[in-house]
Design a protein around this motif. Sequence first.
Motif, PDB file in Angstrom:
ATOM      1  N   ASP A 272       0.560  -1.523  -0.437  1.00 29.17           N
ATOM      2  CA  ASP A 272       0.043   0.134  -0.171  1.00 29.17           C
ATOM      3  C   ASP A 272       0.817   1.236  -0.189  1.00 29.17           C
ATOM      4  OD1 ASP A 272      -2.314  -1.032  -0.010  1.00 29.17           O
ATOM      5  OD2 ASP A 272      -2.582  -1.064   1.722  1.00 29.17           O
ATOM      6  N   VAL A 273       1.665   1.587   0.494  1.00 27.65           N
ATOM      7  CA  VAL A 273       2.467   2.273   0.915  1.00 27.65           C
ATOM      8  C   VAL A 273       4.404   2.663  -0.321  1.00 27.65           C
ATOM      9  CG1 VAL A 273       5.306   2.774   1.926  1.00 27.65           C
ATOM     10  CG2 VAL A 273       3.062   2.031   3.358  1.00 27.65           C
ATOM     11  N   LEU A 274       4.403   1.100  -0.743  1.00 27.10           N
ATOM     12  CA  LEU A 274       5.365   1.773  -2.316  1.00 27.10           C
ATOM     13  C   LEU A 274       3.663   2.137  -3.805  1.00 27.10           C
ATOM     14  CD1 LEU A 274       6.811  -1.335  -2.115  1.00 27.10           C
ATOM     15  CD2 LEU A 274       7.540   0.660  -1.759  1.00 27.10           C
ATOM     16  N   TRP A 275       2.774   1.672  -2.910  1.00 26.28           N
ATOM     17  CA  TRP A 275       1.592   2.065  -4.333  1.00 26.28           C
ATOM     18  C   TRP A 275       1.103   3.353  -4.129  1.00 26.28           C
ATOM     19  CZ3 TRP A 275       0.986   1.531  -9.373  1.00 26.28           C
ATOM     20  CH2 TRP A 275       0.020   2.208  -9.777  1.00 26.28           C
ATOM     21  N   LEU A 276       0.887   3.999  -3.465  1.00 26.96           N
ATOM     22  CA  LEU A 276       0.304   4.947  -3.030  1.00 26.96           C
ATOM     23  C   LEU A 276       2.047   5.876  -3.425  1.00 26.96           C
ATOM     24  CD1 LEU A 276      -1.587   7.253  -0.892  1.00 26.96           C
ATOM     25  CD2 LEU A 276      -0.460   6.923   0.601  1.00 26.96           C
ATOM     26  N   LEU A 277       2.652   5.693  -2.945  1.00 36.39           N
ATOM     27  CA  LEU A 277       4.179   6.948  -3.695  1.00 36.39           C
ATOM     28  C   LEU A 277       4.179   6.099  -4.727  1.00 36.39           C
ATOM     29  CD1 LEU A 277       6.508   6.040  -0.441  1.00 36.39           C
ATOM     30  CD2 LEU A 277       5.132   7.636  -0.958  1.00 36.39           C
TER      31      LEU A 277
ATOM     32  N   LEU B 287       2.953   8.517 -10.745  1.00 32.33           N
ATOM     33  CA  LEU B 287       2.659   8.524 -11.781  1.00 32.33           C
ATOM     34  C   LEU B 287       1.171   8.897 -12.585  1.00 32.33           C
ATOM     35  CD1 LEU B 287       1.092   4.653 -11.801  1.00 32.33           C
ATOM     36  CD2 LEU B 287       2.986   5.740 -13.829  1.00 32.33           C
ATOM     37  N   VAL B 288       0.561  10.192 -10.981  1.00 35.47           N
ATOM     38  CA  VAL B 288      -0.024  11.393 -11.553  1.00 35.47           C
ATOM     39  C   VAL B 288       0.119  12.937 -11.992  1.00 35.47           C
ATOM     40  CG1 VAL B 288      -1.329  12.757 -10.592  1.00 35.47           C
ATOM     41  CG2 VAL B 288      -2.009  10.452  -9.874  1.00 35.47           C
TER      42      VAL B 288
ATOM     43  N   ALA C  21       0.097  -1.321 -10.991  1.00 37.43           N
ATOM     44  CA  ALA C  21       0.708  -1.332 -11.983  1.00 37.43           C
ATOM     45  C   ALA C  21       0.241  -1.439 -13.430  1.00 37.43           C
ATOM     46  CB  ALA C  21       2.102  -1.219 -12.006  1.00 37.43           C
ATOM     47  N   VAL C  22      -0.368  -2.318 -13.218  1.00 41.81           N
ATOM     48  CA  VAL C  22      -0.225  -3.056 -15.113  1.00 41.81           C
ATOM     49  C   VAL C  22      -1.986  -1.542 -15.116  1.00 41.81           C
ATOM     50  CG1 VAL C  22      -2.066  -4.877 -15.889  1.00 41.81           C
ATOM     51  CG2 VAL C  22       0.038  -4.957 -14.411  1.00 41.81           C
ATOM     52  N   ARG C  23      -3.519  -1.933 -13.624  1.00 41.21           N
ATOM     53  CA  ARG C  23      -4.358  -1.231 -13.782  1.00 41.21           C
ATOM     54  C   ARG C  23      -4.029   0.100 -14.432  1.00 41.21           C
ATOM     55  NH1 ARG C  23      -5.369  -4.392  -9.597  1.00 41.21           N
ATOM     56  NH2 ARG C  23      -5.313  -3.124  -8.274  1.00 41.21           N
ATOM     57  N   ALA C  24      -2.811   0.196 -13.904  1.00 41.68           N
ATOM     58  CA  ALA C  24      -2.882   2.040 -14.205  1.00 41.68           C
ATOM     59  C   ALA C  24      -2.170   2.389 -15.801  1.00 41.68           C
ATOM     60  CB  ALA C  24      -1.510   2.594 -13.150  1.00 41.68           C
ATOM     61  N   GLN C  25      -1.973   1.611 -16.190  1.00 45.37           N
ATOM     62  CA  GLN C  25      -0.418   1.237 -17.688  1.00 45.37           C
ATOM     63  C   GLN C  25      -2.280   0.951 -18.620  1.00 45.37           C
ATOM     64  OE1 GLN C  25       2.698   1.964 -17.862  1.00 45.37           O
ATOM     65  NE2 GLN C  25       1.121   2.955 -20.245  1.00 45.37           N
TER      66      GLN C  25
ATOM     67  N   GLN D 127      -3.635  -7.360 -21.654  1.00 45.57           N
ATOM     68  CA  GLN D 127      -2.628  -7.738 -22.312  1.00 45.57           C
ATOM     69  C   GLN D 127      -1.244  -6.636 -22.302  1.00 45.57           C
ATOM     70  OE1 GLN D 127      -3.406 -10.731 -24.967  1.00 45.57           O
ATOM     71  NE2 GLN D 127      -4.892 -12.165 -22.982  1.00 45.57           N
ATOM     72  N   VAL D 128      -1.892  -5.947 -23.529  1.00 48.51           N
ATOM     73  CA  VAL D 128      -0.558  -5.449 -23.447  1.00 48.51           C
ATOM     74  C   VAL D 128       0.026  -4.707 -22.300  1.00 48.51           C
ATOM     75  CG1 VAL D 128      -0.052  -2.747 -25.301  1.00 48.51           C
ATOM     76  CG2 VAL D 128      -1.576  -4.953 -26.232  1.00 48.51           C
ATOM     77  N   ALA D 129      -1.230  -3.898 -21.678  1.00 50.72           N
ATOM     78  CA  ALA D 129      -0.531  -3.159 -20.286  1.00 50.72           C
ATOM     79  C   ALA D 129       0.770  -4.387 -19.510  1.00 50.72           C
ATOM     80  CB  ALA D 129      -2.198  -3.234 -18.866  1.00 50.72           C
TER      81      ALA D 129
END
Length: 187
Positions: free
Chosen positions: A57-62, A67-68, A125-129, A149-151
């Motif tokens: 959760d920490v790594l993703w939040l940061l 990414l934003v 990261a895949v969902r964000a991509q 799949q591309v993401a």
Amino acid sequence: MVDGARRVVTRDQVVRAACELFLRHGAVDMERLATALAISRATLYRVVRGRDGLLGDVLWLLADRELVRARQRRAHDGVEGVLEVTRCFVDRLRAAAPFRAFLRGEPDTAARVLFGGCDAVHRRAVRAQERILLEVRGEPGPPGPALGQVAFLYVRIVESALYAELLGGTPLDPDLVERAARTVLRR
């Protein structure tokens, strides 16, 4: 606090406090975190269930914050826009001393948190991509699973370059990585 009273904290409060610790120390020490939140370790573990999930959760939040920022700075559409976001994000991640300290200090934990489990950073990261692919195209993109799949492939290429040493390899040639990424994006 009244004797015997319990302090109630939310997962969000714990994650934000853990982010602060991570940014200062490149790690999340559960004892230090519990003390900072004025709760017991037992309460901390009831709220977060485990350190790996909390680190995810920490790594993703940061990462999501970066990414934003990268998406806001994007000046191109299409493949160039995707690559532009990635370059900006990767540059910021590589420059992040706490993140580098974490990778160096806890490589096994980093591998588990980044690539494994249902809440792994990789899956997020895949969902964000997928969202980035859709927004830079300005059109719906390939239907259903093809976009995912591309993401997935694109994120794996970027991870292979970004975490080459963690994955047991040697640093990859940035030009080769970009050529591979372009190939996946142009399918």
